[in-house]
Motif scaffolding. Sequence first.
Motif, short mmCIF file in Angstrom:
data_model
loop_
_atom_site.label_atom_id
_atom_site.label_comp_id
_atom_site.label_asym_id
_atom_site.label_seq_id
_atom_site.Cartn_x
_atom_site.Cartn_y
_atom_site.Cartn_z
N ARG A 59 0.68 -1.14 0.08
CA ARG A 59 -0.23 -0.20 -0.04
C ARG A 59 1.04 0.90 0.44
NH1 ARG A 59 -2.13 4.10 3.02
NH2 ARG A 59 -1.34 3.11 4.96
N ILE A 60 1.79 0.90 0.65
CA ILE A 60 2.97 2.83 1.01
C ILE A 60 4.26 2.17 0.04
CG2 ILE A 60 1.83 3.17 3.35
CD1 ILE A 60 4.29 1.72 4.85
N GLY A 61 4.11 1.45 -0.37
CA GLY A 61 5.30 1.28 -1.27
C GLY A 61 6.62 1.29 -0.65
N ILE A 62 6.54 -0.03 0.25
CA ILE A 62 7.98 -0.64 0.54
C ILE A 62 8.33 -2.35 1.04
CG2 ILE A 62 7.12 -0.75 3.15
CD1 ILE A 62 9.79 0.49 3.90
N THR A 63 9.41 -2.78 0.52
CA THR A 63 9.73 -3.97 0.69
C THR A 63 9.27 -4.75 1.64
OG1 THR A 63 11.02 -4.02 -1.49
CG2 THR A 63 11.60 -5.89 -0.33
N VAL A 64 8.70 -5.45 2.54
CA VAL A 64 8.76 -6.46 3.22
C VAL A 64 8.81 -7.38 3.29
CG1 VAL A 64 6.64 -7.58 5.09
CG2 VAL A 64 6.61 -5.14 4.52
N VAL A 65 9.97 -8.31 4.03
CA VAL A 65 10.90 -9.75 4.01
C VAL A 65 10.08 -10.20 4.52
CG1 VAL A 65 12.92 -10.71 4.05
CG2 VAL A 65 13.32 -8.32 3.29
N PRO A 66 9.18 -11.72 4.53
CA PRO A 66 8.54 -12.54 5.60
C PRO A 66 9.53 -12.97 6.09
CG PRO A 66 8.90 -13.40 3.15
CD PRO A 66 9.30 -11.84 3.39
N GLY A 67 9.92 -13.07 7.33
CA GLY A 67 10.64 -13.83 8.04
C GLY A 67 10.58 -14.36 9.96
N VAL A 68 10.84 -14.87 10.62
CA VAL A 68 10.85 -15.77 11.78
C VAL A 68 12.23 -15.83 11.87
CG1 VAL A 68 11.53 -18.02 11.01
CG2 VAL A 68 9.15 -17.44 13.10
N GLU A 69 11.56 -15.35 13.74
CA GLU A 69 13.44 -15.53 14.71
C GLU A 69 12.88 -16.98 15.73
OE1 GLU A 69 16.26 -13.68 17.45
OE2 GLU A 69 14.49 -12.84 17.59
N LEU A 70 13.34 -18.45 14.92
CA LEU A 70 13.22 -19.79 15.71
C LEU A 70 14.48 -19.33 17.20
CD1 LEU A 70 13.28 -22.17 12.49
CD2 LEU A 70 11.80 -20.71 13.41
N SER A 71 13.45 -19.83 18.07
CA SER A 71 14.06 -20.38 19.48
C SER A 71 14.89 -21.27 19.57
CB SER A 71 13.18 -19.89 20.39
OG SER A 71 12.19 -19.01 20.65
N THR A 72 15.96 -21.59 20.17
CA THR A 72 16.13 -23.06 19.98
C THR A 72 17.38 -23.03 21.44
OG1 THR A 72 18.75 -22.12 19.10
CG2 THR A 72 16.78 -23.50 17.28
N VAL A 73 18.27 -24.13 21.23
CA VAL A 73 19.06 -24.60 22.83
C VAL A 73 19.93 -25.02 22.02
CG1 VAL A 73 19.36 -24.91 24.90
CG2 VAL A 73 17.38 -23.89 24.47
N ALA A 74 21.03 -24.95 23.00
CA ALA A 74 22.29 -25.20 22.09
C ALA A 74 23.63 -25.65 23.80
CB ALA A 74 23.66 -25.70 21.05
N GLU A 75 24.04 -25.94 23.76
CA GLU A 75 24.84 -26.39 25.29
C GLU A 75 24.14 -25.65 26.24
OE1 GLU A 75 28.86 -25.84 23.97
OE2 GLU A 75 28.40 -26.71 22.11
N GLY A 76 22.95 -25.74 26.16
CA GLY A 76 22.28 -24.76 27.63
C GLY A 76 21.87 -23.71 26.93
N ARG A 77 22.25 -23.33 26.65
CA ARG A 77 21.87 -21.40 25.93
C ARG A 77 21.28 -21.01 24.71
NH1 ARG A 77 25.51 -17.52 27.40
NH2 ARG A 77 26.93 -19.30 27.94
N ASP A 78 20.57 -20.36 25.05
CA ASP A 78 19.71 -20.18 23.88
C ASP A 78 19.81 -19.38 22.49
OD1 ASP A 78 17.08 -20.17 25.13
OD2 ASP A 78 17.10 -18.44 26.72
N ILE A 79 20.01 -19.51 21.47
CA ILE A 79 20.41 -19.56 21.02
C ILE A 79 19.39 -19.32 19.49
CG2 ILE A 79 21.72 -19.94 18.66
CD1 ILE A 79 23.50 -20.07 20.64
N HIS A 80 19.58 -17.88 18.65
CA HIS A 80 18.48 -17.77 17.61
C HIS A 80 18.22 -17.76 16.24
CE1 HIS A 80 15.67 -14.90 21.20
NE2 HIS A 80 15.66 -16.72 21.71
N ILE A 81 17.58 -18.58 15.17
CA ILE A 81 18.38 -18.36 14.55
C ILE A 81 16.63 -18.06 13.34
CG2 ILE A 81 18.14 -20.19 12.38
CD1 ILE A 81 20.36 -20.42 14.68
N LEU A 82 17.20 -16.97 12.33
CA LEU A 82 17.08 -15.95 11.59
C LEU A 82 16.01 -17.25 10.62
CD1 LEU A 82 18.18 -12.55 12.50
CD2 LEU A 82 16.01 -13.14 13.36
N GLY A 83 14.79 -16.92 9.91
CA GLY A 83 14.78 -17.13 8.26
C GLY A 83 14.02 -16.58 7.93
N TYR A 84 14.38 -16.67 6.78
CA TYR A 84 13.94 -15.49 6.04
C TYR A 84 13.37 -16.28 4.78
CZ TYR A 84 16.83 -11.79 8.90
OH TYR A 84 16.95 -11.01 9.47
#
Length: 298
Positions: A59-84
């Motif tokens: 409507r207003i003329g700007i590109t929107v990138v579809p994405g998500v931020e997945l919540s994961t855990v490795a070695e007891g630590r929160d790690i976030h992985i973005l998917g585009y």
Amino acid sequence: MAVASNGKADLHTHTTASDGTRPPAANVRLAKEAGLAAIAITDHDTMAGVEEAIAEGERIGITVVPGVELSTVAEGRDIHILGYYTNWRDALWQERLAGLRGTRDQRNEMIVERLVQLGVSITMDEVIQAASLEGDGAAKGKSDVSDRAAGKTIGRPHIAAVLLNKGVVATMKEAFDLYLAEGAAAYVNPPRLHPFEAIEWIKEAGGTSVIAHPGLYGDDELVEKIVRRGIEGIEAYHSDHDAEAEARYVQMAKRYGLFVTGGSDYHGERQGKVFHGAIGSRTVDADVLQQLDKRVRE
């Protein structure tokens, strides 16, 4: 869907579909006001805000990138992985995201139980209500059932909002420092998706994977393990990265042949304070979208 190739892009923002305070369309308008060419919607474990954002972008003329931020855990630590550019309408992908939200719901309940054990008066109903009332009135009146059906994600900021409203803490930061951050009194970390599996899920959904804000993990050895497993990009530019961290991750990206991305990690405003940064405060050249979108690369 048009892909911007000129100007700047903020590739990490959150909306009321997860733990942001503004509806998806409002984020898009803020990006336009900031002079950006593109903005990504990257809510936690959900793509429920993408359709609204794309419609507003058109409507207003700007590109929107579809994405998500997945919540994961490795070695007891929160790690976030973005998917585009995943196919957010794909049935298996949506089923997997719903499973991640189920784990997140379990974690929320465990945190609330821990808070009660610590003598804090709080219920999950109050947390759900806090989530439903947040964000320009867009979600007002929604029930828990309708929120879940729409793919809305509830998280720690909503718990923090209840603690703040009850006077248990004076600020959102205090809520995390005392109770909700890693190592704090009510922090819990149940078994979750591993980053390696998240990378495969994103690939199978037709998307491109990026490790989010690696400087927050305090473990570059672990970051490199994830990189070597097949991650395609690294978020070098982030509101919580200083100049030294940005340079370090740009060099890591060059070493492994990764895309370099960046974004504000905007979550909206609470108590007049912007979390983590304002839209447009961290950006990359929009031509990186040509690399992130596999439809363009193929």
